[in-house]
Scaffold this motif. Structure first.
Motif, PDB file in Angstrom:
ATOM      1  N   SER A 141       0.896  -1.230  -0.015  1.00  0.00           N
ATOM      2  CA  SER A 141      -0.028  -0.160  -0.008  1.00  0.00           C
ATOM      3  C   SER A 141       0.974   1.400   0.057  1.00  0.00           C
ATOM      4  O   SER A 141       0.881   2.154  -0.736  1.00  0.00           O
ATOM      5  CB  SER A 141      -0.881  -0.025   1.236  1.00  0.00           C
ATOM      6  N   LEU A 142       1.947   1.370   0.763  1.00  0.00           N
ATOM      7  CA  LEU A 142       2.696   2.455   0.718  1.00  0.00           C
ATOM      8  C   LEU A 142       3.457   2.478  -0.389  1.00  0.00           C
ATOM      9  O   LEU A 142       3.774   3.636  -0.762  1.00  0.00           O
ATOM     10  CB  LEU A 142       3.855   2.124   2.153  1.00  0.00           C
ATOM     11  N   VAL A 143       3.942   1.365  -1.090  1.00  0.00           N
ATOM     12  CA  VAL A 143       4.516   1.894  -2.490  1.00  0.00           C
ATOM     13  C   VAL A 143       3.636   2.575  -3.644  1.00  0.00           C
ATOM     14  O   VAL A 143       3.989   3.611  -4.238  1.00  0.00           O
ATOM     15  CB  VAL A 143       5.122   0.356  -3.269  1.00  0.00           C
ATOM     16  N   PHE A 144       2.266   1.946  -3.427  1.00  0.00           N
ATOM     17  CA  PHE A 144       1.098   2.698  -4.208  1.00  0.00           C
ATOM     18  C   PHE A 144       1.189   4.196  -3.931  1.00  0.00           C
ATOM     19  O   PHE A 144       0.875   5.122  -4.669  1.00  0.00           O
ATOM     20  CB  PHE A 144      -0.120   1.909  -4.061  1.00  0.00           C
ATOM     21  N   LEU A 145       1.063   4.309  -2.520  1.00  0.00           N
ATOM     22  CA  LEU A 145       0.992   5.764  -2.016  1.00  0.00           C
ATOM     23  C   LEU A 145       1.932   6.754  -2.514  1.00  0.00           C
ATOM     24  O   LEU A 145       1.620   7.859  -2.786  1.00  0.00           O
ATOM     25  CB  LEU A 145       0.899   5.424  -0.560  1.00  0.00           C
ATOM     26  N   ALA A 146       3.188   6.227  -2.689  1.00  0.00           N
ATOM     27  CA  ALA A 146       4.104   6.814  -3.107  1.00  0.00           C
ATOM     28  C   ALA A 146       4.042   7.180  -4.514  1.00  0.00           C
ATOM     29  O   ALA A 146       4.317   8.408  -5.048  1.00  0.00           O
ATOM     30  CB  ALA A 146       5.540   6.395  -3.088  1.00  0.00           C
ATOM     31  N   VAL A 147       3.517   6.528  -5.219  1.00  0.00           N
ATOM     32  CA  VAL A 147       3.151   6.713  -6.899  1.00  0.00           C
ATOM     33  C   VAL A 147       2.027   7.601  -6.831  1.00  0.00           C
ATOM     34  O   VAL A 147       2.179   8.639  -7.618  1.00  0.00           O
ATOM     35  CB  VAL A 147       2.857   5.443  -7.545  1.00  0.00           C
ATOM     36  N   ILE A 148       1.004   7.463  -6.182  1.00  0.00           N
ATOM     37  CA  ILE A 148      -0.192   8.415  -6.075  1.00  0.00           C
ATOM     38  C   ILE A 148       0.359   9.880  -5.753  1.00  0.00           C
ATOM     39  O   ILE A 148      -0.231  10.865  -6.264  1.00  0.00           O
ATOM     40  CB  ILE A 148      -1.179   7.832  -5.228  1.00  0.00           C
ATOM     41  N   ALA A 149       1.306   9.922  -4.601  1.00  0.00           N
ATOM     42  CA  ALA A 149       1.715  10.957  -4.020  1.00  0.00           C
ATOM     43  C   ALA A 149       2.370  11.709  -5.297  1.00  0.00           C
ATOM     44  O   ALA A 149       2.282  13.026  -5.405  1.00  0.00           O
ATOM     45  CB  ALA A 149       2.746  10.909  -3.095  1.00  0.00           C
ATOM     46  N   PHE A 150       3.375  10.980  -5.880  1.00  0.00           N
ATOM     47  CA  PHE A 150       3.873  11.696  -7.316  1.00  0.00           C
ATOM     48  C   PHE A 150       3.013  12.367  -8.097  1.00  0.00           C
ATOM     49  O   PHE A 150       3.114  13.324  -8.502  1.00  0.00           O
ATOM     50  CB  PHE A 150       5.038  10.676  -7.950  1.00  0.00           C
ATOM     51  N   LEU A 151       1.784  11.566  -8.667  1.00  0.00           N
ATOM     52  CA  LEU A 151       1.233  11.748  -9.604  1.00  0.00           C
ATOM     53  C   LEU A 151       0.024  13.233  -9.067  1.00  0.00           C
ATOM     54  O   LEU A 151       0.008  13.953  -9.660  1.00  0.00           O
ATOM     55  CB  LEU A 151       0.103  10.686  -9.970  1.00  0.00           C
ATOM     56  N   GLY A 152      -0.168  12.957  -7.750  1.00  0.00           N
ATOM     57  CA  GLY A 152      -0.966  14.301  -7.294  1.00  0.00           C
ATOM     58  C   GLY A 152      -0.107  15.562  -7.074  1.00  0.00           C
ATOM     59  O   GLY A 152      -0.767  16.604  -7.235  1.00  0.00           O
ATOM     60  N   TYR A 153       1.025  15.531  -7.256  1.00  0.00           N
ATOM     61  CA  TYR A 153       2.133  16.846  -7.162  1.00  0.00           C
ATOM     62  C   TYR A 153       2.005  17.195  -8.281  1.00  0.00           C
ATOM     63  O   TYR A 153       2.423  18.665  -8.692  1.00  0.00           O
ATOM     64  CB  TYR A 153       3.412  16.254  -6.706  1.00  0.00           C
ATOM     65  N   ARG A 154       1.903  16.600  -9.661  1.00  0.00           N
ATOM     66  CA  ARG A 154       1.996  16.907 -10.815  1.00  0.00           C
ATOM     67  C   ARG A 154       0.854  17.717 -11.418  1.00  0.00           C
ATOM     68  O   ARG A 154      -0.398  17.896 -10.774  1.00  0.00           O
ATOM     69  CB  ARG A 154       2.482  15.686 -11.814  1.00  0.00           C
ATOM     70  N   ARG A 155       1.011  18.135 -12.785  1.00  0.00           N
ATOM     71  CA  ARG A 155      -0.381  18.809 -13.202  1.00  0.00           C
ATOM     72  C   ARG A 155      -1.724  17.664 -13.488  1.00  0.00           C
ATOM     73  O   ARG A 155      -1.458  16.544 -13.598  1.00  0.00           O
ATOM     74  CB  ARG A 155       0.008  19.010 -14.648  1.00  0.00           C
TER      75      ARG A 155
END
Length: 483
Positions: A141-155
């Protein structure tokens, strides 16, 4: 100086980035077609004994289409990432608006965090069964959370592209399953699940709740109104399209599932196989490879839903920070990406703490984290739908603003009464969603949490009125036009 006095009202999200298709991708991804097909629909059949699940989807789609008439009318005049919060503020008042904002924040956070439990569980299970690699669900879950955090930071348009690819893939998987079941229906094709008598075969109230849960996210189009190319048209069109797509698609899938299992056997088969029913039936008609492929796309489907809710939460944080309801730093947008990056990071930290807490305490990722949190969130959204119906009438009461009497009064009145009835059913049948016994304390404790959150929000709104008049005046006003 009051804590919110430094909030600014000029922060703005990325403008003119997305159109109707992008918002539809966000909305439908949040409802997650494959998750509904594999999880929600079999659970609906199994726990309620109602054969008329396909008809329920069409009925609720009609109800939400009526709601959307007023909701779309509001979207043509109010552009605010706070959506429900802004609409209720303009239609009922600032204090109810703050109360609604608290409910929305908790509801969407609960939905998104709950999905991390399901995402980690199914992904870790897939890794174990396919590759023999055993990784704790919370680590995944934390791995996916990191990916989602990256996408949420972007446009936002990058998020839309990612969701588009994932949504198309999972929808194709569901459609292939649907047509394979129709082509091989063991008892032949029948329209019995669409008959009115099919609704009387079991617990209709609980069935309505399961079906309503499948629509969660349909209302989120307005959250992206500040980032649309044409806010006056984009949100309303996307909302109508999303309701139609979700209602017809899910009704068709529920009917196809009934055809594949057999009208006389679908309820028993759902009770026997649960969420595996789709993969069991698919393996029989499409081969064993379908189950593996389906599991892969089940992971991407839940990932897409989690990303969609993450974006919704981040924008609520942004709207409330910008207007002084929450700390001003939450209202900052990224100078290059135009994303609500502080709100996104804040939500990421909160989700990480919850996931780590459940992992450390050995909590159940599905029965507790996913089941409790997502159903709590669904209850909050229904509360907001009822309040928004009232807000539409209040907003247009003195000035029709060119809207029809249907959109500004009749439709919201009809949808408000109907949704209030659904809310009552939700409160009195909450055990059907939780899977608990009728006398379990959870049946009233969890709904009480959402009511308490709303009451706290009302109290905080009243506090702002006297303690920080400047912040109070900004409530629900959004950012000035930058066109």
């Amino acid at each position: 100086m009051a804590v919110n006095e430094t909030a600014v009202s000029t922060a703005a999200l990325s403008r003119r980035r997305i159109g109707v298709p992008d918002i539809v991708f966000f909305v439908v991804a949040a409802s997650s077609p494959l998750t509904v097909a594999a999880g929600g629909t079999p659970q609906n059949f199994a726990t309620t004994g109602v054969l008329g699940v396909p008809l329920m989807f069409l009925i609720l789609a009609a109800v939400l289409a009526v709601f959307s008439a007023g909701y779309a009318a509001m979207s043509r005049h109010i552009s605010n990432a706070g959506a429900f919060y802004a609409y209720i503020t303009h239609g009922i008042g600032r204090i109810p608006g703050v109360g609604a904002s608290f409910v929305a924040l908790v509801a969407y956070n609960a939905m998104q965090v709950g999905l991390y439990g399901l995402l980690g569980f199914i992904a870790s299970g897939f890794l174990s069964s396919t590759f023999g690699v055993d990784i704790p669900w919370w680590v995944v879950s934390l791995v996916f959370l990191a990916v989602i955090a990256f996408l949420g930071y972007r446009r936002v348009d990058l998020n839309a592209k990612v969701l588009a690819v994932m949504l198309v893939c999972e929808s194709l998987v569901v459609l292939v399953f649907d047509f394979s079941q129709i082509a091989t229906a063991p008892q032949g094709l029948s329209l019995e699940p669409f008959g009115w008598s099919a609704l009387t075969t079991g617990a209709v109230g609980a069935g309505l709740l399961w079906t309503m849960a499948a629509f969660m996210g349909f209302e989120s189009g307005a959250i992206y109104s500040e980032e649309c190319r044409d806010p006056r048209r984009t949100v309303s069109r996307a909302t109508y399209i999303s309701v139609a797509v979700i209602g017809v698609f899910y009704a068709f899938t529920a009917w196809a599932t009934a055809m594949g299992a057999g009208v006389d056997n679908v309820i028993a088969a759902s009770r026997e196989h649960g969420p595996d029913l789709v993969f069991v039936l698919g393996a029989e008609t499409l081969g064993s490879g379908f189950a593996t492929l389906g599991q892969v796309f089940m992971i991407t489907a839940v990932f897409a839903a989690t990303l969609a809710f993450h974006n919704a939460v981040a924008r609520y944080f942004f709207a409330l920070g910008r207007e002084g309801v929450l700390p001003a730093k939450l209202g900052a947008s990224h100078p290059r990406h135009g994303s609500p990056y502080v709100g996104s990071l804040s939500q990421t930290v909160f989700a990480a703490v919850v996931v780590l807490g459940f992992g450390a305490l050995g909590g159940d990722p599905t029965e507790t984290l996913f089941n409790w949190f997502t159903n709590l969130g669904a209850l909050g959204v229904i509360m907001l739908l009822v309040a928004t119906s009232v807000a539409v009438i209040g907003y247009f009461r003195r000035d029709a603003r060119g809207e029809s009497v249907w959109a500004r009064a009749v439709a919201p009145a009809l949808s408000g009464v109907t949704l209030l009835a659904i809310l009552y059913i939700a409160f009195t049948n909450f055990s059907a969603l939780l899977g608990t016994s009728p006398d379990s304390a959870l049946n009233w404790a969890l709904p009480a949490v959402m009511v308490l959150v709303g009451v706290i929000g009302l109290g905080y709104g009243a506090y702002l009125r006297s303690a920080d008049p400047q912040a109070y005046a900004r409530i629900g006003q959004g950012a000035p036009s930058q066109d």
